[in-house]
Design a protein around this motif. Sequence first.
Motif, PDB file in Angstrom:
ATOM      1  N   ASP A 139       0.821  -1.212   0.000  1.00 16.57           N
ATOM      2  CA  ASP A 139       0.000   0.000   0.000  1.00 16.57           C
ATOM      3  C   ASP A 139       0.854   1.260   0.000  1.00 16.57           C
ATOM      4  O   ASP A 139       0.451   2.298  -0.517  1.00 16.57           O
ATOM      5  N   THR A 140       2.029   1.176   0.627  1.00 20.73           N
ATOM      6  CA  THR A 140       2.904   2.340   0.770  1.00 20.73           C
ATOM      7  C   THR A 140       4.321   1.960   0.377  1.00 20.73           C
ATOM      8  O   THR A 140       4.804   0.890   0.745  1.00 20.73           O
ATOM      9  N   TYR A 141       4.971   2.881  -0.338  1.00 19.68           N
ATOM     10  CA  TYR A 141       6.358   2.671  -0.761  1.00 19.68           C
ATOM     11  C   TYR A 141       7.204   3.837  -0.279  1.00 19.68           C
ATOM     12  O   TYR A 141       6.860   5.007  -0.502  1.00 19.68           O
ATOM     13  N   ASP A 142       8.286   3.504   0.419  1.00 17.23           N
ATOM     14  CA  ASP A 142       9.201   4.515   0.950  1.00 17.23           C
ATOM     15  C   ASP A 142      10.566   4.301   0.306  1.00 17.23           C
ATOM     16  O   ASP A 142      11.292   3.364   0.660  1.00 17.23           O
ATOM     17  N   PRO A 143      10.948   5.147  -0.641  1.00 14.81           N
ATOM     18  CA  PRO A 143      12.220   4.935  -1.346  1.00 14.81           C
ATOM     19  C   PRO A 143      13.443   5.104  -0.460  1.00 14.81           C
ATOM     20  O   PRO A 143      14.552   4.750  -0.874  1.00 14.81           O
ATOM     21  N   THR A 144      13.269   5.640   0.761  1.00  9.11           N
ATOM     22  CA  THR A 144      14.425   5.827   1.640  1.00  9.11           C
ATOM     23  C   THR A 144      14.707   4.590   2.493  1.00  9.11           C
ATOM     24  O   THR A 144      15.735   4.538   3.160  1.00  9.11           O
ATOM     25  N   ARG A 145      13.820   3.605   2.479  1.00 15.24           N
ATOM     26  CA  ARG A 145      13.972   2.418   3.330  1.00 15.24           C
ATOM     27  C   ARG A 145      14.554   1.259   2.536  1.00 15.24           C
ATOM     28  O   ARG A 145      14.122   0.981   1.404  1.00 15.24           O
ATOM     29  N   LEU A 146      15.475   0.575   3.149  1.00 15.81           N
ATOM     30  CA  LEU A 146      16.061  -0.587   2.494  1.00 15.81           C
ATOM     31  C   LEU A 146      15.056  -1.720   2.364  1.00 15.81           C
ATOM     32  O   LEU A 146      15.168  -2.569   1.477  1.00 15.81           O
ATOM     33  N   SER A 147      14.048  -1.732   3.258  1.00 17.05           N
ATOM     34  CA  SER A 147      13.062  -2.801   3.232  1.00 17.05           C
ATOM     35  C   SER A 147      12.031  -2.623   2.128  1.00 17.05           C
ATOM     36  O   SER A 147      11.264  -3.536   1.836  1.00 17.05           O
ATOM     37  N   THR A 148      12.000  -1.458   1.499  1.00 15.96           N
ATOM     38  CA  THR A 148      11.035  -1.218   0.426  1.00 15.96           C
ATOM     39  C   THR A 148      11.474  -1.960  -0.837  1.00 15.96           C
ATOM     40  O   THR A 148      12.648  -1.927  -1.202  1.00 15.96           O
ATOM     41  N   PRO A 149      10.536  -2.649  -1.534  1.00 19.43           N
ATOM     42  CA  PRO A 149      10.908  -3.329  -2.784  1.00 19.43           C
ATOM     43  C   PRO A 149      11.476  -2.345  -3.802  1.00 19.43           C
ATOM     44  O   PRO A 149      11.235  -1.136  -3.750  1.00 19.43           O
ATOM     45  N   ARG A 150      12.229  -2.897  -4.734  1.00 19.08           N
ATOM     46  CA  ARG A 150      12.848  -2.050  -5.753  1.00 19.08           C
ATOM     47  C   ARG A 150      11.813  -1.517  -6.731  1.00 19.08           C
ATOM     48  O   ARG A 150      11.966  -0.424  -7.273  1.00 19.08           O
ATOM     49  N   TYR A 151      10.761  -2.307  -6.972  1.00 20.54           N
ATOM     50  CA  TYR A 151       9.721  -1.908  -7.926  1.00 20.54           C
ATOM     51  C   TYR A 151       8.343  -2.040  -7.277  1.00 20.54           C
ATOM     52  O   TYR A 151       8.173  -2.724  -6.263  1.00 20.54           O
ATOM     53  N   ILE A 152       7.377  -1.384  -7.910  1.00 20.91           N
ATOM     54  CA  ILE A 152       5.969  -1.566  -7.558  1.00 20.91           C
ATOM     55  C   ILE A 152       5.451  -2.707  -8.427  1.00 20.91           C
ATOM     56  O   ILE A 152       5.297  -2.559  -9.641  1.00 20.91           O
ATOM     57  N   GLU A 153       5.194  -3.852  -7.830  1.00 20.86           N
ATOM     58  CA  GLU A 153       4.768  -5.022  -8.585  1.00 20.86           C
ATOM     59  C   GLU A 153       3.261  -5.220  -8.445  1.00 20.86           C
ATOM     60  O   GLU A 153       2.704  -5.098  -7.355  1.00 20.86           O
ATOM     61  N   GLY A 154       2.632  -5.516  -9.596  1.00 22.78           N
ATOM     62  CA  GLY A 154       1.193  -5.724  -9.588  1.00 22.78           C
ATOM     63  C   GLY A 154       0.756  -6.756 -10.603  1.00 22.78           C
ATOM     64  O   GLY A 154       1.532  -7.164 -11.478  1.00 22.78           O
ATOM     65  N   ASN A 155      -0.499  -7.187 -10.466  1.00 17.79           N
ATOM     66  CA  ASN A 155      -1.071  -8.107 -11.441  1.00 17.79           C
ATOM     67  C   ASN A 155      -2.580  -7.910 -11.493  1.00 17.79           C
ATOM     68  O   ASN A 155      -3.192  -7.436 -10.527  1.00 17.79           O
ATOM     69  N   VAL A 156      -3.149  -8.267 -12.657  1.00 16.97           N
ATOM     70  CA  VAL A 156      -4.583  -8.116 -12.868  1.00 16.97           C
ATOM     71  C   VAL A 156      -5.151  -9.421 -13.413  1.00 16.97           C
ATOM     72  O   VAL A 156      -4.597  -9.997 -14.359  1.00 16.97           O
ATOM     73  N   THR A 157      -6.251  -9.885 -12.800  1.00 13.19           N
ATOM     74  CA  THR A 157      -6.971 -11.059 -13.281  1.00 13.19           C
ATOM     75  C   THR A 157      -8.442 -10.675 -13.474  1.00 13.19           C
ATOM     76  O   THR A 157      -9.025 -10.009 -12.626  1.00 13.19           O
ATOM     77  N   ILE A 158      -9.025 -11.139 -14.595  1.00 15.30           N
ATOM     78  CA  ILE A 158     -10.429 -10.836 -14.888  1.00 15.30           C
ATOM     79  C   ILE A 158     -11.232 -12.132 -14.815  1.00 15.30           C
ATOM     80  O   ILE A 158     -10.865 -13.146 -15.446  1.00 15.30           O
TER      81      ILE A 158
END
Length: 527
Positions: A139-158
């Motif tokens: 839900d939240t991404y903090d670019p200053t934290r090492l624990s934050t993933p490198r990318y925003i990953e998502g997927n969509v299913t219909i």
Amino acid sequence: MSIKSIFFLFLVLLCLVPHVSAYSSDDIEWESVKTVTLHWGDSVTVDDYVITADDFNKDGYAYITIYKDNKYMTAGALKLSDNVIYRDTVDGDDIKVYASALSLKVDSWTGNLVDPTVKVQIYRRGLPDLEVGLEIEKDTYDPTRLSTPRYIEGNVTIENVGDAKASNVVLNVNTAGIALADGKLTQTTASLEKGESTKPLTFKLEIPLLWDEEDFKIVAQASAYDINNEKHTFNGTKTITIEPKSELVLTKSCTEEIYMDETAYVSLIIRNTGPYALTSVLLSDLQTDDLELKDNVQTEKTISLNAQETTTVLEYALKPIKPGKFTLPKATATFTVDGKEYTFKSDAPTIEINGPYIVLEKKVNVSSFNPGDNVRVTISVKNEGDRDANVKIEETVPAGTSFVSGVMTFDDVVNDKSTQSFSYILKLENEADMKLPATSAKFTDLEGYKGEKVSNMPQIALKVAESPDSTSQGQSGNHGSSTSSSSGTAQASSGTSEEVGQQPGFETWVLVLALISVMRFSRKDQN
């Protein structure tokens, strides 16, 4: 371009573009909307349609008529398990009426039907309903934290959760301006049957680097066509928060617990968690009135910080003023980027101070005096701290007074949060205003902490003496007032005797006037 190529391209475009095509009632996937029992002449309304049971016969038929907008559409004689269908070729609002039960009782005497009924199930053409499942890893991404993933990953299913097949299903993902790092944001599926799902569409987005926290609304939109070539659109949304690319973390710490005769130490550490160096960072650490700054330390300064740098910027000592639990103010760090100011705050540490806290109050029972008057002096000893203390007081007789009675010494343990007092009487001999000296007390507690406290200095004003003139006038006035009252009484009883008595020689003048009058009357008689 050859004729064959043009023809082939035409066929491809024809396959890609949705086109209106006729369909039969056998192609329709029905959705059940209502079940109702109709008596002879009864009607039921579904959407724009009115279904009426117009007639029954003994051969087992129920005559059903379908109207739309008060116009006849179609009719049918239904036996059990029969149905009548109206195929709406204009709008595709197809409807089906199915006879699931018939009640055709015949009166044995008259041979007529007795309250015949038909139970009908009413269906309309089913529609596709696409459930768009959009999932984002966080839900939240903090670019200053090492624990934050490198990318925003998502997927969509219909998933088609509707009542009919969906054709030419097209999915588009709107990232609200966030750049695509990997994967796809579009997907096309030829058709989805009822209950069928697409393969997940996966993607990775770049985490934007911002100075301000910002929310981004990701929208996955799916469109599809039904059997009547009507287009339907469905959305799935997800809002994510991107925190600023640079953050200053202030850590303010302090000695947690001290005694009244000890010193508290404060330190302030600052960390630049962002990937960028910061200049002209104004650091300010406010002080509290509950403790004193021990040394002349500058608690406001301007510094620069490299990316990921951590440094101690302030260290100082505080002296306690009184016992209690106190919260230190938050420190702040401020910098300006592109004309906008950004401020970060530290935590607010607490400190507990232990020990006695003696408060002396000296009172007198008069505010003014005449020389020779007595005054009662009362000294109250209050311990506002959280530790008991032995308090000693030795009062001396002030100049211009003399001791009359009472107690002028105090030597006792004053418990925490309690008050004791003693008093004595003095004779005031001065002929001027007096200011009593402050009372001094020495105290010691069981921890060996000792100190001295002094009281206030009460003042007593000399009464103003009246001047002789004002005294005489006052006495004369009072006497005159009294005399006036008594003279009134005297006049009422004895005429003007008091008035004659107040004028010497009055009798002589009366005698002279009487003699003159006698002489005049004598001369008149002789004539």
